[in-house]
Design a protein around this motif. Structure first.
Motif, PDB file in Angstrom:
ATOM      1  N   GLY A 273       0.813  -1.203   0.000  1.00 45.68           N
ATOM      2  CA  GLY A 273       0.000   0.000   0.000  1.00 45.68           C
ATOM      3  C   GLY A 273       0.850   1.259   0.000  1.00 45.68           C
ATOM      4  O   GLY A 273       0.366   2.345  -0.292  1.00 45.68           O
ATOM      5  N   GLU A 274       2.113   1.105   0.313  1.00 46.69           N
ATOM      6  CA  GLU A 274       3.038   2.230   0.369  1.00 46.69           C
ATOM      7  C   GLU A 274       3.934   2.243  -0.866  1.00 46.69           C
ATOM      8  O   GLU A 274       4.228   1.203  -1.447  1.00 46.69           O
ATOM      9  CB  GLU A 274       3.931   2.138   1.621  1.00 46.69           C
ATOM     10  N   SER A 275       4.383   3.433  -1.214  1.00 49.22           N
ATOM     11  CA  SER A 275       5.330   3.568  -2.331  1.00 49.22           C
ATOM     12  C   SER A 275       6.715   3.115  -1.868  1.00 49.22           C
ATOM     13  O   SER A 275       6.968   2.938  -0.666  1.00 49.22           O
ATOM     14  CB  SER A 275       5.399   5.020  -2.789  1.00 49.22           C
ATOM     15  N   LEU A 276       7.605   2.972  -2.803  1.00 49.13           N
ATOM     16  CA  LEU A 276       8.980   2.589  -2.499  1.00 49.13           C
ATOM     17  C   LEU A 276       9.613   3.559  -1.502  1.00 49.13           C
ATOM     18  O   LEU A 276      10.237   3.140  -0.521  1.00 49.13           O
ATOM     19  CB  LEU A 276       9.785   2.539  -3.806  1.00 49.13           C
ATOM     20  N   GLU A 277       9.416   4.854  -1.717  1.00 50.28           N
ATOM     21  CA  GLU A 277       9.970   5.854  -0.794  1.00 50.28           C
ATOM     22  C   GLU A 277       9.336   5.748   0.591  1.00 50.28           C
ATOM     23  O   GLU A 277      10.020   5.872   1.600  1.00 50.28           O
ATOM     24  CB  GLU A 277       9.771   7.265  -1.346  1.00 50.28           C
ATOM     25  N   GLU A 278       8.031   5.507   0.628  1.00 49.84           N
ATOM     26  CA  GLU A 278       7.355   5.365   1.919  1.00 49.84           C
ATOM     27  C   GLU A 278       7.835   4.125   2.656  1.00 49.84           C
ATOM     28  O   GLU A 278       8.013   4.155   3.875  1.00 49.84           O
ATOM     29  CB  GLU A 278       5.845   5.312   1.720  1.00 49.84           C
ATOM     30  N   ILE A 279       8.039   3.031   1.925  1.00 53.68           N
ATOM     31  CA  ILE A 279       8.552   1.809   2.551  1.00 53.68           C
ATOM     32  C   ILE A 279       9.900   2.101   3.199  1.00 53.68           C
ATOM     33  O   ILE A 279      10.130   1.748   4.358  1.00 53.68           O
ATOM     34  CB  ILE A 279       8.665   0.661   1.523  1.00 53.68           C
ATOM     35  N   ARG A 280      10.759   2.770   2.470  1.00 57.08           N
ATOM     36  CA  ARG A 280      12.088   3.077   3.014  1.00 57.08           C
ATOM     37  C   ARG A 280      11.979   3.929   4.267  1.00 57.08           C
ATOM     38  O   ARG A 280      12.703   3.727   5.238  1.00 57.08           O
ATOM     39  CB  ARG A 280      12.955   3.785   1.978  1.00 57.08           C
ATOM     40  N   ALA A 281      11.063   4.883   4.269  1.00 62.75           N
ATOM     41  CA  ALA A 281      10.903   5.763   5.423  1.00 62.75           C
ATOM     42  C   ALA A 281      10.265   5.036   6.614  1.00 62.75           C
ATOM     43  O   ALA A 281      10.570   5.366   7.767  1.00 62.75           O
ATOM     44  CB  ALA A 281      10.055   6.975   5.043  1.00 62.75           C
ATOM     45  N   LEU A 282       9.409   4.051   6.351  1.00 65.88           N
ATOM     46  CA  LEU A 282       8.674   3.382   7.419  1.00 65.88           C
ATOM     47  C   LEU A 282       9.436   2.257   8.100  1.00 65.88           C
ATOM     48  O   LEU A 282       9.240   2.015   9.288  1.00 65.88           O
ATOM     49  CB  LEU A 282       7.349   2.818   6.877  1.00 65.88           C
ATOM     50  N   ILE A 283      10.247   1.549   7.345  1.00 62.11           N
ATOM     51  CA  ILE A 283      10.913   0.396   7.967  1.00 62.11           C
ATOM     52  C   ILE A 283      12.080   0.887   8.805  1.00 62.11           C
ATOM     53  O   ILE A 283      12.807   1.793   8.441  1.00 62.11           O
ATOM     54  CB  ILE A 283      11.349  -0.677   6.945  1.00 62.11           C
ATOM     55  N   ASP A 284      12.205   0.298   9.937  1.00 61.27           N
ATOM     56  CA  ASP A 284      13.283   0.633  10.849  1.00 61.27           C
ATOM     57  C   ASP A 284      13.501  -0.587  11.722  1.00 61.27           C
ATOM     58  O   ASP A 284      12.643  -1.459  11.821  1.00 61.27           O
ATOM     59  CB  ASP A 284      12.927   1.851  11.699  1.00 61.27           C
ATOM     60  N   ILE A 285      14.633  -0.636  12.331  1.00 66.06           N
ATOM     61  CA  ILE A 285      14.929  -1.742  13.222  1.00 66.06           C
ATOM     62  C   ILE A 285      15.654  -1.195  14.437  1.00 66.06           C
ATOM     63  O   ILE A 285      16.517  -0.317  14.316  1.00 66.06           O
ATOM     64  CB  ILE A 285      15.749  -2.848  12.508  1.00 66.06           C
ATOM     65  N   ASP A 286      15.255  -1.677  15.572  1.00 68.51           N
ATOM     66  CA  ASP A 286      15.899  -1.306  16.818  1.00 68.51           C
ATOM     67  C   ASP A 286      17.370  -1.716  16.764  1.00 68.51           C
ATOM     68  O   ASP A 286      17.704  -2.800  16.276  1.00 68.51           O
ATOM     69  CB  ASP A 286      15.183  -2.030  17.966  1.00 68.51           C
ATOM     70  N   VAL A 287      18.235  -0.860  17.245  1.00 59.66           N
ATOM     71  CA  VAL A 287      19.673  -1.120  17.174  1.00 59.66           C
ATOM     72  C   VAL A 287      20.037  -2.432  17.873  1.00 59.66           C
ATOM     73  O   VAL A 287      20.828  -3.227  17.351  1.00 59.66           O
ATOM     74  CB  VAL A 287      20.486   0.061  17.761  1.00 59.66           C
ATOM     75  N   ALA A 288      19.449  -2.697  19.032  1.00 57.51           N
ATOM     76  CA  ALA A 288      19.762  -3.928  19.762  1.00 57.51           C
ATOM     77  C   ALA A 288      19.352  -5.163  18.964  1.00 57.51           C
ATOM     78  O   ALA A 288      20.110  -6.136  18.882  1.00 57.51           O
ATOM     79  CB  ALA A 288      19.086  -3.914  21.129  1.00 57.51           C
ATOM     80  N   LEU A 289      18.160  -5.118  18.363  1.00 57.97           N
ATOM     81  CA  LEU A 289      17.699  -6.249  17.551  1.00 57.97           C
ATOM     82  C   LEU A 289      18.577  -6.417  16.327  1.00 57.97           C
ATOM     83  O   LEU A 289      18.946  -7.538  15.961  1.00 57.97           O
ATOM     84  CB  LEU A 289      16.237  -6.036  17.137  1.00 57.97           C
ATOM     85  N   TRP A 290      18.913  -5.317  15.684  1.00 58.77           N
ATOM     86  CA  TRP A 290      19.784  -5.363  14.516  1.00 58.77           C
ATOM     87  C   TRP A 290      21.110  -6.045  14.871  1.00 58.77           C
ATOM     88  O   TRP A 290      21.543  -6.969  14.184  1.00 58.77           O
ATOM     89  CB  TRP A 290      20.013  -3.942  14.019  1.00 58.77           C
TER      90      TRP A 290
ATOM     91  N   MET B  73      21.833  -8.000  17.320  1.00 54.73           N
ATOM     92  CA  MET B  73      21.671  -9.374  17.775  1.00 54.73           C
ATOM     93  C   MET B  73      21.360 -10.314  16.606  1.00 54.73           C
ATOM     94  O   MET B  73      21.932 -11.388  16.496  1.00 54.73           O
ATOM     95  CB  MET B  73      20.546  -9.456  18.807  1.00 54.73           C
ATOM     96  N   MET B  74      20.462  -9.887  15.724  1.00 53.07           N
ATOM     97  CA  MET B  74      19.981 -10.773  14.657  1.00 53.07           C
ATOM     98  C   MET B  74      20.824 -10.736  13.386  1.00 53.07           C
ATOM     99  O   MET B  74      21.043 -11.773  12.765  1.00 53.07           O
ATOM    100  CB  MET B  74      18.537 -10.401  14.293  1.00 53.07           C
ATOM    101  N   TRP B  75      21.248  -9.552  12.970  1.00 54.54           N
ATOM    102  CA  TRP B  75      21.928  -9.401  11.691  1.00 54.54           C
ATOM    103  C   TRP B  75      23.152  -8.486  11.816  1.00 54.54           C
ATOM    104  O   TRP B  75      23.241  -7.462  11.122  1.00 54.54           O
ATOM    105  CB  TRP B  75      20.976  -8.837  10.649  1.00 54.54           C
ATOM    106  N   PRO B  76      24.097  -8.813  12.669  1.00 53.00           N
ATOM    107  CA  PRO B  76      25.234  -7.903  12.887  1.00 53.00           C
ATOM    108  C   PRO B  76      26.120  -7.727  11.644  1.00 53.00           C
ATOM    109  O   PRO B  76      26.809  -6.724  11.521  1.00 53.00           O
ATOM    110  CB  PRO B  76      26.013  -8.570  14.026  1.00 53.00           C
ATOM    111  N   GLN B  77      26.062  -8.661  10.722  1.00 47.52           N
ATOM    112  CA  GLN B  77      26.892  -8.593   9.518  1.00 47.52           C
ATOM    113  C   GLN B  77      26.295  -7.686   8.451  1.00 47.52           C
ATOM    114  O   GLN B  77      26.953  -7.361   7.468  1.00 47.52           O
ATOM    115  CB  GLN B  77      27.137 -10.002   8.958  1.00 47.52           C
ATOM    116  N   MET B  78      25.044  -7.258   8.648  1.00 45.61           N
ATOM    117  CA  MET B  78      24.353  -6.432   7.659  1.00 45.61           C
ATOM    118  C   MET B  78      24.385  -4.967   8.067  1.00 45.61           C
ATOM    119  O   MET B  78      24.545  -4.639   9.237  1.00 45.61           O
ATOM    120  CB  MET B  78      22.883  -6.852   7.550  1.00 45.61           C
TER     121      MET B  78
END
Length: 110
Positions: free
Chosen positions: A47-64, A66-71
């Motif tokens: 339902g969101e545009s590509l730009e809106e998706i980029r603006a909406l997705i975020d990840i908590d630093v701790a989760l990032w 813990m889960m995907w430190p290589q990314m």
């Protein structure tokens, strides 16, 4: 956001959601075509545009970390989005619909 940044994000999004099926980006619209043995392809558009998706997705630093430190943080946010999209698609029997990003998940809309 520059067109180069948007194109880079689009490529990362296609890669990150690619395990679900074919990710089509037309202009700023994003659609995931999920193959199904039973009903043919299942088609889900954001339902969101590509730009809106980029603006909406975020990840908590701790989760990032813990889960995907290589990314990178953006890649990790896309990985989390991919998990949420997969769960939304698994929870519906519909073969077509709209995906909507909320602050905590992705939900399916009719």
């Amino acid at each position: 956001m520059s067109s180069v940044e948007l194109q880079s994000f689009a490529s990362a999004l296609q890669l990150g959601l690619g395990h679900l099926g074919v990710v089509l980006i037309r202009g700023t619209s994003v659609t995931v075509v999920v193959p199904s043995r039973d009903n043919g392809d299942r088609i889900f558009s954001f339902g969101e545009s590509l730009e809106e998706i980029r603006a909406l997705i975020d990840i908590d630093v701790a989760l990032w970390r813990m889960m995907w430190p290589q990314m990178s943080r953006e890649e990790a946010a896309i990985a989390l989005l991919a998990q949420q999209v997969e769960h939304a698609i698994e929870r519906t029997a519909e073969i077509e619909g709209r995906l909507r990003i909320t602050p905590t998940t992705v939900r399916f809309e009719y």
